[in-house]
Design an enzyme around this catalytic site. Structure first.
Site, PDB file in Angstrom:
ATOM      1  N   GLU A 171      16.801 -28.654  20.040  1.00  0.00           N
ATOM      2  CA  GLU A 171      15.633 -27.957  20.521  1.00  0.00           C
ATOM      3  C   GLU A 171      14.504 -29.115  20.168  1.00  0.00           C
ATOM      4  O   GLU A 171      13.192 -28.514  19.974  1.00  0.00           O
ATOM      5  CB  GLU A 171      15.439 -27.024  19.587  1.00  0.00           C
ATOM      6  CG  GLU A 171      16.249 -25.996  19.987  1.00  0.00           C
ATOM      7  CD  GLU A 171      16.151 -24.437  19.300  1.00  0.00           C
ATOM      8  OE1 GLU A 171      15.129 -24.430  18.394  1.00  0.00           O
ATOM      9  OE2 GLU A 171      16.775 -23.576  19.362  1.00  0.00           O
ATOM     10  N   HIS A 396      21.049  -7.491  21.121  1.00  0.00           N
ATOM     11  CA  HIS A 396      20.854  -8.767  20.406  1.00  0.00           C
ATOM     12  C   HIS A 396      21.823  -8.821  19.178  1.00  0.00           C
ATOM     13  O   HIS A 396      21.552  -8.123  18.503  1.00  0.00           O
ATOM     14  CB  HIS A 396      19.307  -8.745  20.150  1.00  0.00           C
ATOM     15  CG  HIS A 396      18.977 -10.392  19.561  1.00  0.00           C
ATOM     16  ND1 HIS A 396      17.944 -10.204  18.338  1.00  0.00           N
ATOM     17  CD2 HIS A 396      19.421 -11.574  19.770  1.00  0.00           C
ATOM     18  CE1 HIS A 396      17.966 -11.571  17.967  1.00  0.00           C
ATOM     19  NE2 HIS A 396      18.593 -12.355  18.985  1.00  0.00           N
ATOM     20  N   HIS A 397      22.397 -10.008  19.345  1.00  0.00           N
ATOM     21  CA  HIS A 397      23.065 -10.270  18.152  1.00  0.00           C
ATOM     22  C   HIS A 397      22.679 -11.712  17.330  1.00  0.00           C
ATOM     23  O   HIS A 397      23.228 -12.752  17.672  1.00  0.00           O
ATOM     24  CB  HIS A 397      24.649 -10.532  18.551  1.00  0.00           C
ATOM     25  CG  HIS A 397      25.388  -9.228  18.640  1.00  0.00           C
ATOM     26  ND1 HIS A 397      26.868  -9.097  19.174  1.00  0.00           N
ATOM     27  CD2 HIS A 397      25.126  -7.740  18.525  1.00  0.00           C
ATOM     28  CE1 HIS A 397      27.213  -7.772  19.558  1.00  0.00           C
ATOM     29  NE2 HIS A 397      26.062  -7.115  19.161  1.00  0.00           N
ATOM     30  N   GLU A 398      21.742 -11.522  16.535  1.00  0.00           N
ATOM     31  CA  GLU A 398      21.444 -12.793  15.741  1.00  0.00           C
ATOM     32  C   GLU A 398      22.376 -12.810  14.462  1.00  0.00           C
ATOM     33  O   GLU A 398      22.682 -11.875  13.614  1.00  0.00           O
ATOM     34  CB  GLU A 398      20.015 -12.581  15.375  1.00  0.00           C
ATOM     35  CG  GLU A 398      19.630 -13.748  14.317  1.00  0.00           C
ATOM     36  CD  GLU A 398      20.057 -15.041  15.022  1.00  0.00           C
ATOM     37  OE1 GLU A 398      19.182 -15.476  16.220  1.00  0.00           O
ATOM     38  OE2 GLU A 398      20.556 -15.913  14.308  1.00  0.00           O
ATOM     39  N   GLU A 467      20.655 -21.073  20.472  1.00  0.00           N
ATOM     40  CA  GLU A 467      21.173 -22.036  19.287  1.00  0.00           C
ATOM     41  C   GLU A 467      22.716 -22.486  19.645  1.00  0.00           C
ATOM     42  O   GLU A 467      23.270 -22.652  18.338  1.00  0.00           O
ATOM     43  CB  GLU A 467      20.674 -21.647  18.099  1.00  0.00           C
ATOM     44  CG  GLU A 467      19.375 -21.225  17.881  1.00  0.00           C
ATOM     45  CD  GLU A 467      18.859 -19.838  18.128  1.00  0.00           C
ATOM     46  OE1 GLU A 467      19.604 -18.981  18.307  1.00  0.00           O
ATOM     47  OE2 GLU A 467      17.557 -19.786  18.661  1.00  0.00           O
ATOM     48  N   GLU A 491       9.797 -20.402  23.892  1.00  0.00           N
ATOM     49  CA  GLU A 491       9.263 -20.004  22.652  1.00  0.00           C
ATOM     50  C   GLU A 491       8.621 -21.043  22.041  1.00  0.00           C
ATOM     51  O   GLU A 491       7.786 -20.595  21.030  1.00  0.00           O
ATOM     52  CB  GLU A 491      10.616 -19.459  22.030  1.00  0.00           C
ATOM     53  CG  GLU A 491      11.598 -20.453  21.314  1.00  0.00           C
ATOM     54  CD  GLU A 491      12.640 -19.955  20.593  1.00  0.00           C
ATOM     55  OE1 GLU A 491      12.718 -18.742  20.368  1.00  0.00           O
ATOM     56  OE2 GLU A 491      13.581 -20.678  20.199  1.00  0.00           O
TER      57      GLU A 491
END
Lengths: 687, 687
Positions: A171, A396-398, A467, A491
């Site tokens: 990133e 969403h699966h963080e 990520e 972001e």
């Protein structure tokens, strides 16, 4: 399809006392020539020329193994095969409807330290792929890789577009320097906003690495088909201008646990005298395996909105605790209403599930269970509400990096999604990885990402990973792995330190996007990020028109309209472009591009006559003139331009745009001006 | 149940300039006294006396944390609580039907380096437990343990029964030396047959550690309730005779990732002047939490046979390849027939599933899938065949140490078991652990074993774990975790180097078994292991009668008859004992025991009037005389003795036994002679 073409190959008798050419092979159009040489000390080198210019100077190959503890540096060539392939294939979704796969292949069957290794080269018209293959053989079955010794010896002190080598993140902001000026340590020291970093050293950079030579060629080094192997980074020896592969280690320092038969990922060198041809290359996709799933009717490109950016800019928050929970039923309904009204396919909801109060930064294993919504989030009624309006929630699966926890729960989580009628999951890996000691880019994690794609496919789920490791064209093999972040995404406009500099999006197509679609999340319309928190000084360093153009220049079959409904409400005329833009394509033309400066791309919508153009610039304003010779002859088109206003400027006046119509044809040159940090988005409809 | 009893406690005012007693607390019967002292340098020490003899000399407490990076060595006592508990509870299965839980508790609420820590001591009549508790507090939530500094300062150069400290295995032969003579490196160097070892250093030994002092007491140090924490081993400072806790590290060297509120496992010191009382202690069970499951009707102690030993001794093999596949339908049917005929509950089948051709030694992640039987193993018809005969197959899940793979597949594997009507699984962890860098005894693996017990319970499955961490009484909390190997089991009779020496089974009750039931797999009747492979020289170093006695002296609710049907066929009179012996008990009396020499235990079968006695010796013959005063008064009993023949000898004549009846009563002394490496098993039935 495959036939032996020994006539293509020049093979030589090898005399042991002299460096000798082993074999030379040209690309189908003879523009690229690969030659392999056996040196006096027993090593094998390869060299690549593009139209007579040396692109890769003599570069050695090999491995150091940990178990058995031996070096594979000196090779005896046992036999040589060559062949030519010319075929075409149709991607399930993509930038073009048909892809040509033409190359000549050279296989050196060798032995090194008693071990059989095949060195495989594929020479395309736009570059070269090379891989190692360990065939099944007696007395060598399981092995552990300590180092891969593949070199990429540069023929000059090129200009490079690079980010620091890092085991855990990609990133970073791109740096543009001469090879001799690469300093990853200093570059990384400027970054303050990346959650987890693990730098690899001053001279290590990541792939895809983009370079431009002083003598007129562009070169992109990356890898294709990253399966059961760690990601490759590149260590530069600045005295010799030679890169060598550096593999990401596991918790005990080993790189890869392998078993014959095994083929490494392809090491790719895409090259051309024209920057545009680098972006049009399908070499990496061609070096991946075909789709694993027979039935792909459930895989659908889509546009979505999301409960996401309002958390970034301080209007809401992920946790229930704190009184600013964004993912509450009423708020998500508002997104569903807006998204449905404007024809979107999905609404992403982050912060829907329990655990956000204590999710990050402590290497904690048990964080989320992926099946427990917060009590103020009525998932059943919301999913019904969404479906009644013709769209779907996106799950969403963080994982917060706790992958052991996620792997234990994946089946149950995916069954839960299916039971809620949800068919797309955005995964996230913010945090240090568990198993502790593994890295985001190590072999175990590479296998995890691929496992997610495979398991999701069993449940007919599409995946958008954040990520995760740099993509390597695996969206051909796993077409439900629609997109990944795996780079500095939009972001970071909200990041206090470096943010997103205007040239960033002109570099992305030449770097990160070489590997596959990116969930960049464009579409920001409100550029001052103090809207809900007056203390914030961050700004989106882009004009509004450029945000529209990104839907074309940042390729993804999964495109988000990232801003808030209320921010779109004030600019519904510009929002019309986001509503209209396609996410799947029959054709793509890179009209004009220079890394770090500008990119103009035209794409023809799937099964339609409509073309879209995205044109973006860096911090410099520039006039653009695009030949429209890709249009059908003998018919007029209406060009709807969403361009920067004459006084637009990413710093001073970013939200000023003009929408105007022009009548054009195949013989037209479409001209417009991109203001500083600006862009232009165009819809071309047949009249 | 709990009430404050400040009268029990002697508390003292602390003057900062002098070492001062902080609190003194006695056991309920006042036989044991614990005192705590604050030293001049700020540390807190504890000391334990048994009937006036110093058992634990002043020993310090504390931690070094990695994150935050601070030491917790100096303590300020904020307040002191004490209480007394006297209760009883009934285990779901066990050695006795009711367990008394009586202790006095001392809690020192302290602060160290700004962090709140409670030091909790429980003083029982047979020993002391101590643990650390980190309460919820401001500014200290997540923390990482680098070292735990708990000391056990020995009051003399005791005789110790120890095995080398090792991160990965507890399958060593026990050593008997003075503390001053402990040398784990030299001891471990003699071991050649343990699959995976990771030694911790010359002076590190494992718990349960058994000691005997010169001045007349026995001391056992271990831990209870090992949950979310690595196993504790002990490093001896031989100059001071002080042990200090050593925790097993993870892949990056950290010991435990914790979050408040957190209580460490209990550190246990069981002590008595009589060796028998050590074996009867329920201190470790009492320090574990009650059963987690409400419904336990599905949990049943059982006896089983198995397709297992014939693979060890070379009659058959695990893999299908090679032509000696043991787990083929016909062969397993033979086991089922024999086991059913003789009233067994289950038949274990190893080698039933695909993967054994390449399962071990290469740190390979994808080995078994736990749901794919070999094609010659008709699992459906066999499970039906077994159930028609009133018994069940027992499933085998060998993970080969690849725990990430197992965790991904556990749900599917357990569903598969349920679908096949199988309710017991033997797990195995032979091999280096994956996640790579983790160890069999690290925090992550400790959590895994507990997770297996929890998940298995959801499917109503019973677990028998092999190569798992040392048990710590968790079978109270997870009563479906019936047994573990976790020590040198009977399979080592077949190991070429050290095998099983005769004294081994007289040490096990004082060491490994302190933590919980062991799947030792007794019942070998054929002592020469060259039965199917004439090249083998290994022998079972036990008489046949001793093999019978082990069913009593090695406690487990899951007992195997380990030998082959054909080996039992020739001795069906002796086999009758295995058929008759109970596996669940109303009462247990340790009649006579000395670690390393002999053990005689009597147990009363659950809900029956029948008692069983097991009596074993080491390499020395001895005469045994056991008072039968535990029998009911006023009634005669028939004692059926399965004893060594007069000329039996573990080396020269191991299979010679005599079965004889005697009439006895409560006032009798039962006398018999144990031959070298011998034993005696007795059934006492009311007439």
């Amino acid at each position: 399809m495959m036939r032996f073409l020994f006539c293509l190959l020049s093979a030589f008798v090898v005399f042991p006392s002299l460096a000798q050419q082993v074999a030379v092979l040209n690309s189908p159009n003879k523009g690229i020539q690969l030659s392999t040489v056996k040196t006096v000390d027993g090593s094998l080198t390869y060299q690549v020329q593009l139209k007579g210019k040396e692109v890769i100077s003599n570069s050695t190959l090999g491995f150091i193994l940990k178990k058995p503890a031996i070096e594979l540096k000196k090779f005896t060539v046992l036999s040589i095969d060559s062949s030519a392939v010319s075929s075409t294939w149709k991607p399930i979704w993509g930038e073009v409807k048909e892809i040509s796969n033409q190359y000549n292949e050279l296989v050196l069957h060798t032995t090194s330290n008693g071990i059989l290794i095949d060195l495989i080269f594929r020479i395309f018209d736009d570059g070269v792929g090379l891989r190692y293959h360990f065939p099944v053989q007696a007395n060598f079955q399981h092995f552990i890789v300590d180092q891969e010794l593949t070199q990429f010896n540069m023929s000059g002190d090129h200009t490079a577009f690079w980010i620091p080598g890092d085991y855990d993140t990609n990133e970073y902001t791109y740096n543009k320097t001469k090879l001799s000026e690469i300093d990853a340590t200093t570059a990384a020291a400027k970054e303050k906003d990346i959650a987890v970093t693990a730098l690899m050293g001053k001279n290590v950079v990541q792939t895809p690495l983009m370079m431009k030579s002083a003598n007129g060629f562009y070169l992109n080094i990356h890898e294709a088909a990253l399966v059961n192997y760690p990601a490759m980074h590149l260590r530069l020896d600045q005295t010799t201008q030679t890169f060598q592969s550096v593999l990401v280690p596991d918790a005990v320092g080993n790189k890869a646990y392998l078993q014959t038969p095994f083929s490494t990922p392809w090491r790719t060198m895409v090259m051309s005298e024209k920057a545009e041809k680098i972006l049009e290359s399908k070499l990496i996709l061609n070096l991946n395996e075909p789709a694993k799933f027979g039935d792909s009717t459930w895989i659908k490109p889509q546009k979505f909105m999301g409960m996401w950016w309002e958390m970034h800019i301080g209007k809401a928050n992920w946790p229930l605790a704190g009184g600013k929970h964004g993912a509450n039923t009423a708020n998500v309904k508002r997104y569903i209403d807006f998204a449905a009204q404007h024809g979107f396919d999905g609404v992403l909801v982050e912060g829907w599930n329990q655990g956000w109060e204590d999710w990050f930064g402590n290497w904690k294993e048990e964080v989320f269970d992926f099946v427990s919504p917060y009590p103020d989030y009525a998932i059943d009624s919301l999913t019904q509400y969404a479906q009644a309006k013709g769209l779907r929630l996106i799950m969403h699966h963080e994982t917060s990096g706790s992958v052991t926890n996620y792997e234990r729960r994946m089946d149950e989580a995916y069954q839960y999604m299916v039971s809620k009628g949800i068919n797309t999951v955005k995964t996230g890996y913010v945090g240090k990885i568990i198993p502790r000691g593994e890295h985001h880019d190590s072999q175990w994690m590479v296998n995890h990402y691929n496992r997610v794609a495979e398991k999701a496919a069993k449940y007919h789920l599409m995946v958008d990973s954040h990520e995760s490791v740099h993509p390597t064209g695996l969206h051909r093999t796993y077409p439900n792995w629609m997109a990944a972040e795996a780079a500095r995404g939009s972001e970071f406009n909200n990041a206090p330190t470096l943010g997103i500099i205007p040239e960033h999006t002109t570099i992305l197509p030449f770097t990160r996007l070489m590997g596959g679609p990116m969930d960049y999340t464009p579409g920001l319309f409100h550029m001052s990020l103090n809207q809900f928190d007056s203390t914030r000084t961050q700004k989106v360093r882009s004009t509004l028109a450029k945000q529209l153009a990104l839907y074309i220049t940042v390729y993804s079959p999964l495109q988000m309209a990232a801003d808030l409904p209320e921010n779109y409400e004030g600019h519904l005329d510009a929002f019309q472009f986001i509503k209209d833009v396609a996410v799947d394509w029959d054709d793509t033309k890179v009209l004009s591009a220079e890394p770090g400066d500008y990119v103009s791309i035209a794409r023809k919508a799937k099964n339609k006559d409509t073309w879209f153009i995205g044109s973006i610039t860096d911090e410099n304003a520039r006039n653009v003139s695009l030949a429209l010779d890709f249009l059908d002859a003998g018919t007029a088109y209406e060009a709807m331009l969403y361009r920067d206003a004459d006084d637009a400027d990413f710093e001073k006046n970013p939200e000023a745009y003009v929408i105007e119509k022009k009548l054009v044809s195949k013989s037209s040159n479409l001209t417009f001006r991109l203001q500083r940090g600006g862009g232009c988005a165009v819809v071309l409809k047949k009249l």
